[in-house]
Design a protein around this motif. Structure first.
Motif, PDB file in Angstrom:
ATOM      1  N   GLU A   1      36.294  42.031 -16.829  1.00  0.00           N
ATOM      2  CA  GLU A   1      36.409  42.758 -18.140  1.00  0.00           C
ATOM      3  C   GLU A   1      37.048  44.144 -17.967  1.00  0.00           C
ATOM      4  OE1 GLU A   1      36.442  41.251 -20.916  1.00  0.00           O
ATOM      5  OE2 GLU A   1      36.234  39.235 -19.958  1.00  0.00           O
ATOM      6  N   LEU A   2      38.161  44.218 -17.242  1.00  0.00           N
ATOM      7  CA  LEU A   2      38.560  45.733 -17.080  1.00  0.00           C
ATOM      8  C   LEU A   2      39.640  45.917 -18.325  1.00  0.00           C
ATOM      9  CD1 LEU A   2      39.458  48.223 -15.646  1.00  0.00           C
ATOM     10  CD2 LEU A   2      41.235  46.761 -14.561  1.00  0.00           C
ATOM     11  N   ARG A   3      39.308  47.164 -19.000  1.00  0.00           N
ATOM     12  CA  ARG A   3      39.918  47.341 -20.313  1.00  0.00           C
ATOM     13  C   ARG A   3      40.132  48.875 -20.374  1.00  0.00           C
ATOM     14  NH1 ARG A   3      34.771  45.492 -22.641  1.00  0.00           N
ATOM     15  NH2 ARG A   3      34.130  46.907 -24.239  1.00  0.00           N
ATOM     16  N   ALA A   4      41.016  49.146 -21.288  1.00  0.00           N
ATOM     17  CA  ALA A   4      41.474  50.523 -21.772  1.00  0.00           C
ATOM     18  C   ALA A   4      41.635  50.610 -23.229  1.00  0.00           C
ATOM     19  CB  ALA A   4      42.614  51.038 -20.920  1.00  0.00           C
ATOM     20  N   HIS A   5      41.069  51.394 -23.742  1.00  0.00           N
ATOM     21  CA  HIS A   5      41.018  51.682 -25.494  1.00  0.00           C
ATOM     22  C   HIS A   5      41.851  53.229 -25.594  1.00  0.00           C
ATOM     23  CE1 HIS A   5      38.375  48.291 -26.477  1.00  0.00           C
ATOM     24  NE2 HIS A   5      37.973  48.686 -25.332  1.00  0.00           N
ATOM     25  N   ASP A   6      42.608  53.210 -26.578  1.00  0.00           N
ATOM     26  CA  ASP A   6      43.105  54.561 -26.816  1.00  0.00           C
ATOM     27  C   ASP A   6      41.788  55.480 -27.467  1.00  0.00           C
ATOM     28  OD1 ASP A   6      44.380  56.841 -28.054  1.00  0.00           O
ATOM     29  OD2 ASP A   6      45.842  55.373 -29.347  1.00  0.00           O
ATOM     30  N   ALA A   7      41.783  56.492 -26.861  1.00  0.00           N
ATOM     31  CA  ALA A   7      40.604  57.425 -27.216  1.00  0.00           C
ATOM     32  C   ALA A   7      40.532  57.598 -28.653  1.00  0.00           C
ATOM     33  CB  ALA A   7      40.347  58.560 -26.540  1.00  0.00           C
ATOM     34  N   ASN A   8      41.749  57.735 -29.433  1.00  0.00           N
ATOM     35  CA  ASN A   8      41.835  58.011 -30.779  1.00  0.00           C
ATOM     36  C   ASN A   8      41.929  56.827 -31.561  1.00  0.00           C
ATOM     37  OD1 ASN A   8      41.963  61.178 -30.670  1.00  0.00           O
ATOM     38  ND2 ASN A   8      43.993  60.980 -30.037  1.00  0.00           N
ATOM     39  N   GLY A   9      40.793  56.414 -32.070  1.00  0.00           N
ATOM     40  CA  GLY A   9      40.730  55.098 -32.794  1.00  0.00           C
ATOM     41  C   GLY A   9      40.243  53.725 -32.039  1.00  0.00           C
ATOM     42  N   ALA A  10      40.116  53.990 -30.595  1.00  0.00           N
ATOM     43  CA  ALA A  10      39.564  52.803 -29.797  1.00  0.00           C
ATOM     44  C   ALA A  10      40.413  51.452 -29.865  1.00  0.00           C
ATOM     45  CB  ALA A  10      38.040  52.695 -30.024  1.00  0.00           C
TER      46      ALA A  10
ATOM     47  N   ASP B   1      19.301  81.601 -33.636  1.00  0.00           N
ATOM     48  CA  ASP B   1      20.714  81.599 -33.925  1.00  0.00           C
ATOM     49  C   ASP B   1      21.388  80.274 -34.269  1.00  0.00           C
ATOM     50  OD1 ASP B   1      20.576  84.121 -33.308  1.00  0.00           O
ATOM     51  OD2 ASP B   1      21.168  84.066 -31.209  1.00  0.00           O
ATOM     52  N   SER B   2      22.269  80.288 -35.275  1.00  0.00           N
ATOM     53  CA  SER B   2      22.973  79.111 -35.696  1.00  0.00           C
ATOM     54  C   SER B   2      24.212  79.273 -36.123  1.00  0.00           C
ATOM     55  CB  SER B   2      22.168  78.542 -36.845  1.00  0.00           C
ATOM     56  OG  SER B   2      22.316  79.098 -38.011  1.00  0.00           O
ATOM     57  N   GLU B   3      24.900  78.231 -36.005  1.00  0.00           N
ATOM     58  CA  GLU B   3      26.465  78.100 -36.430  1.00  0.00           C
ATOM     59  C   GLU B   3      26.701  76.852 -37.156  1.00  0.00           C
ATOM     60  OE1 GLU B   3      29.663  78.903 -34.063  1.00  0.00           O
ATOM     61  OE2 GLU B   3      28.418  80.102 -32.510  1.00  0.00           O
ATOM     62  N   VAL B   4      27.638  76.778 -37.986  1.00  0.00           N
ATOM     63  CA  VAL B   4      27.865  75.833 -39.149  1.00  0.00           C
ATOM     64  C   VAL B   4      29.493  75.491 -38.686  1.00  0.00           C
ATOM     65  CG1 VAL B   4      28.452  74.808 -41.406  1.00  0.00           C
ATOM     66  CG2 VAL B   4      26.530  76.564 -40.716  1.00  0.00           C
ATOM     67  N   PHE B   5      29.499  74.167 -38.230  1.00  0.00           N
ATOM     68  CA  PHE B   5      30.993  73.798 -38.268  1.00  0.00           C
ATOM     69  C   PHE B   5      31.502  72.879 -39.350  1.00  0.00           C
ATOM     70  CE2 PHE B   5      33.490  69.631 -37.127  1.00  0.00           C
ATOM     71  CZ  PHE B   5      34.464  70.419 -36.439  1.00  0.00           C
ATOM     72  N   LEU B   6      32.593  73.236 -39.715  1.00  0.00           N
ATOM     73  CA  LEU B   6      33.353  72.945 -40.833  1.00  0.00           C
ATOM     74  C   LEU B   6      34.564  72.388 -40.633  1.00  0.00           C
ATOM     75  CD1 LEU B   6      32.064  75.287 -43.660  1.00  0.00           C
ATOM     76  CD2 LEU B   6      31.402  73.061 -43.212  1.00  0.00           C
ATOM     77  N   ASP B   7      34.910  71.118 -40.876  1.00  0.00           N
ATOM     78  CA  ASP B   7      36.258  70.706 -40.770  1.00  0.00           C
ATOM     79  C   ASP B   7      36.528  69.549 -42.098  1.00  0.00           C
ATOM     80  OD1 ASP B   7      38.796  70.226 -39.517  1.00  0.00           O
ATOM     81  OD2 ASP B   7      38.121  68.366 -38.732  1.00  0.00           O
ATOM     82  N   ILE B   8      36.429  70.125 -43.190  1.00  0.00           N
ATOM     83  CA  ILE B   8      36.048  69.424 -44.258  1.00  0.00           C
ATOM     84  C   ILE B   8      37.157  68.597 -44.705  1.00  0.00           C
ATOM     85  CG2 ILE B   8      34.231  71.000 -45.281  1.00  0.00           C
ATOM     86  CD1 ILE B   8      36.320  72.097 -47.218  1.00  0.00           C
ATOM     87  N   ASN B   9      37.130  67.553 -45.572  1.00  0.00           N
ATOM     88  CA  ASN B   9      37.850  66.634 -46.086  1.00  0.00           C
ATOM     89  C   ASN B   9      38.935  65.950 -44.938  1.00  0.00           C
ATOM     90  OD1 ASN B   9      36.698  66.740 -48.326  1.00  0.00           O
ATOM     91  ND2 ASN B   9      37.846  68.825 -48.979  1.00  0.00           N
ATOM     92  N   GLN B  10      38.425  65.907 -43.762  1.00  0.00           N
ATOM     93  CA  GLN B  10      39.538  65.398 -42.738  1.00  0.00           C
ATOM     94  C   GLN B  10      39.094  64.084 -42.210  1.00  0.00           C
ATOM     95  OE1 GLN B  10      42.232  67.336 -41.492  1.00  0.00           O
ATOM     96  NE2 GLN B  10      41.637  68.349 -43.350  1.00  0.00           N
ATOM     97  N   ASN B  11      40.101  63.165 -41.973  1.00  0.00           N
ATOM     98  CA  ASN B  11      39.882  61.975 -41.273  1.00  0.00           C
ATOM     99  C   ASN B  11      40.369  61.966 -39.793  1.00  0.00           C
ATOM    100  OD1 ASN B  11      40.135  59.243 -40.450  1.00  0.00           O
ATOM    101  ND2 ASN B  11      41.764  58.638 -41.891  1.00  0.00           N
ATOM    102  N   ARG B  12      39.268  62.219 -38.918  1.00  0.00           N
ATOM    103  CA  ARG B  12      39.427  62.592 -37.593  1.00  0.00           C
ATOM    104  C   ARG B  12      38.739  61.236 -36.890  1.00  0.00           C
ATOM    105  NH1 ARG B  12      42.455  67.048 -37.076  1.00  0.00           N
ATOM    106  NH2 ARG B  12      41.419  68.848 -38.249  1.00  0.00           N
ATOM    107  N   SER B  13      39.609  60.747 -35.631  1.00  0.00           N
ATOM    108  CA  SER B  13      38.883  59.845 -34.795  1.00  0.00           C
ATOM    109  C   SER B  13      37.618  60.720 -34.025  1.00  0.00           C
ATOM    110  CB  SER B  13      39.688  59.504 -33.658  1.00  0.00           C
ATOM    111  OG  SER B  13      40.097  60.726 -32.592  1.00  0.00           O
ATOM    112  N   ASN B  14      36.872  59.672 -33.394  1.00  0.00           N
ATOM    113  CA  ASN B  14      35.478  60.375 -32.776  1.00  0.00           C
ATOM    114  C   ASN B  14      36.137  61.489 -31.658  1.00  0.00           C
ATOM    115  OD1 ASN B  14      33.579  59.387 -34.261  1.00  0.00           O
ATOM    116  ND2 ASN B  14      32.979  57.735 -32.793  1.00  0.00           N
TER     117      ASN B  14
END
Length: 453
Positions: free
Chosen positions: A330-339, A410-423
């Protein structure tokens, strides 16, 4: 493939300059292979089932607007822009007119109303008509006739959907009959070009995608069930990828590494490479050793490239196999963007095998969640800062879901709002944001958690 997509801390560049990112070798125990959890499911097991019809107003035919109701869950819903100005009427054998209502909360089109008639509890024939504000207006029509025993089932014949390669969809209605002359599919490309194709007598529809991205295939079938004619529709969103690699050279095992030579086709990109490691026990029986995976980067300037995944040799002793008998399935490759699956060989021939002594029988627990192993690139140039907690939203989020004041330090907030991103894209953005700190913990919601893994 939820498990695979959680590996998406990739080795891609986010900008014009190449920036190497540490990636993980992930190993999983043999029981996860035997259970089927890590194997590609049969395409038919990923089928879409429909007991209703989703049509557009200009597609309605007379047999679509006359429904045989049996008192079960049924109704007609119109939705789309300006739907409050449409007229929707229905009549039955018992009632001359059934009034339509405006649904202010419409889950199908968030933020817009829908016009609906509830046919639940109605027995006999119901006919409905709709009138647009102007002849040019168009809306979507959801029709549920209550006959949930009449089911249209559709599925793809393969998980691999590549540019310029045929994609085939299968349609079936079980013991009920599909009227193929009146059944068809609508294929829409990512750029919006739509084409109608007939459903063949064997229940298949085939098209060749010439464009990368998300394709939509909507099947519209006329089904004869329980002595009546019913319309059923399904919809598939299909991620079509460019071919990235070809497995035309046998993989080899070099001590604690699986080396997979690939032909890269001159393309850039990142992919998830995965395989099952097997061997023979003392009785000669083939048994699984472990599953292994790693995100890889392709070098477009190289036609041939060795992709490497590390594994813990203790898996070999734990499985009780002879290291000299190791092989791959079961050797396989998936596109990292969308799998999306881009290459797959169930039983590859094996190249050279350089066995390794197997100290210990307990694999490192860290490898089950993704350990950084030898061979991972040095981050280099990373400035030393403080220790922070980063808060991340999830998929397509409109903002930060956390009250940061509930946490200390200490903290930070990550914001990338309203975006359709792959993992993969999401993970790289998180990694980039954390490059100027000494260490970072992440509190994340939904896809933010997947991308963090």
């Amino acid at each position: 493939m939820r498990l695979i997509t959680t590996l998406a801390i990739g080795l891609l560049s986010l900008g014009a300059s190449a920036q190497l990112v540490e990636v993980k070798d992930v190993n999983a125990p043999p029981e996860d292979i035997l259970s089927g959890r890590l194997r590609l499911p049969h395409p038919a097991s990923c089928a879409t089932h429909s007991t209703s019809a989703m049509l557009f107003s200009d597609e309605l035919q007379p047999h679509h607007t006359t429904l045989d109701l049996i008192g079960a869950k049924a109704g007609v819903v119109l939705f789309g822009p300006g739907i409050e100005d449409w007229a929707l009427k229905a009549s039955t054998q018992q009632q001359a007119v059934i009034a339509s209502g405006l649904l202010e909360q419409n889950p199908l089109t968030p933020g817009q109303p829908a016009r609906a008639i509830d046919g639940t509890g109605v027995f006999g024939t119901m006919s409905f008509s709709l009138t647009p504000p102007t002849p040019e207006d168009r809306c979507a029509v959801l029709i549920a006739d209550g006959h949930e025993d009449v089911v249209l089932t559709t599925h793809l014949d393969s998980h691999m959907t590549l540019v310029d390669h045929p994609v085939t969809l299968h349609a079936d209605a079980g013991i009920d009959a599909i009227d193929f002359p009146t059944s068809e599919g609508e294929v829409t490309s990512p750029s919006g070009f739509a084409e109608r194709l007939p459903l063949k007598h064997d229940g298949t529809l085939t098209f060749v995608p010439h464009e990368e991205g998300d394709w939509t295939v909507r099947t519209i079938a006329t089904v004869t069930g329980v002595g009546r004619v019913h319309t059923r529709t399904t919809q598939h969103v299909i991620r079509v990828s460019a071919p990235l690699v070809v497995f035309d050279t046998p993989p080899r095992i070099d001590r604690d590494r699986l080396v997979v030579p690939v032909r890269t086709l001159g393309r850039e990109g990142s992919l998830i490479l995965a395989a099952e490691l097997w061997g023979k026990d003392t009785g000669g029986t083939e048994v699984p050793v472990c599953w292994l995976a790693r995100v890889q980067v392709l070098d477009s300037e190289r036609q041939q490239q060795d992709l490497v995944i590390g594994y813990d040799p203790a898996w070999i002793a734990s499985a009780g196999v002879d290291p000299r008998t190791l092989f791959v399935r079961e050797l396989r490759a998936h596109d990292a963007n969308g799998a999306a699956l881009v290459a797959h060989v169930p039983n590859p021939a094996m190249g050279a095998l350089t066995p390794i002594d197997t100290p210990g029988t307990t694999p490192k627990a860290a490898l089950r969640t993704g350990a950084y192993v030898q061979g991972a690139p040095d981050r280099g140039g990373r400035s030393v800062g403080g220790h922070v907690i980063m808060f991340s939203h999830g998929y397509c989020s409109g903002g930060n879901p956390y009250d940061v004041s509930d946490f200390s330090g200490d903290s930070e907030v990550f914001l990338d709002i309203n975006q359709n991103r792959s993992n993969n894209e999401f993970a790289l953005l998180l990694e980039e944001r954390g490059r100027d700190v000494k260490s970072m913990g992440i509190v994340a919601h939904s896809q933010g958690g997947n991308a963090t893994a």
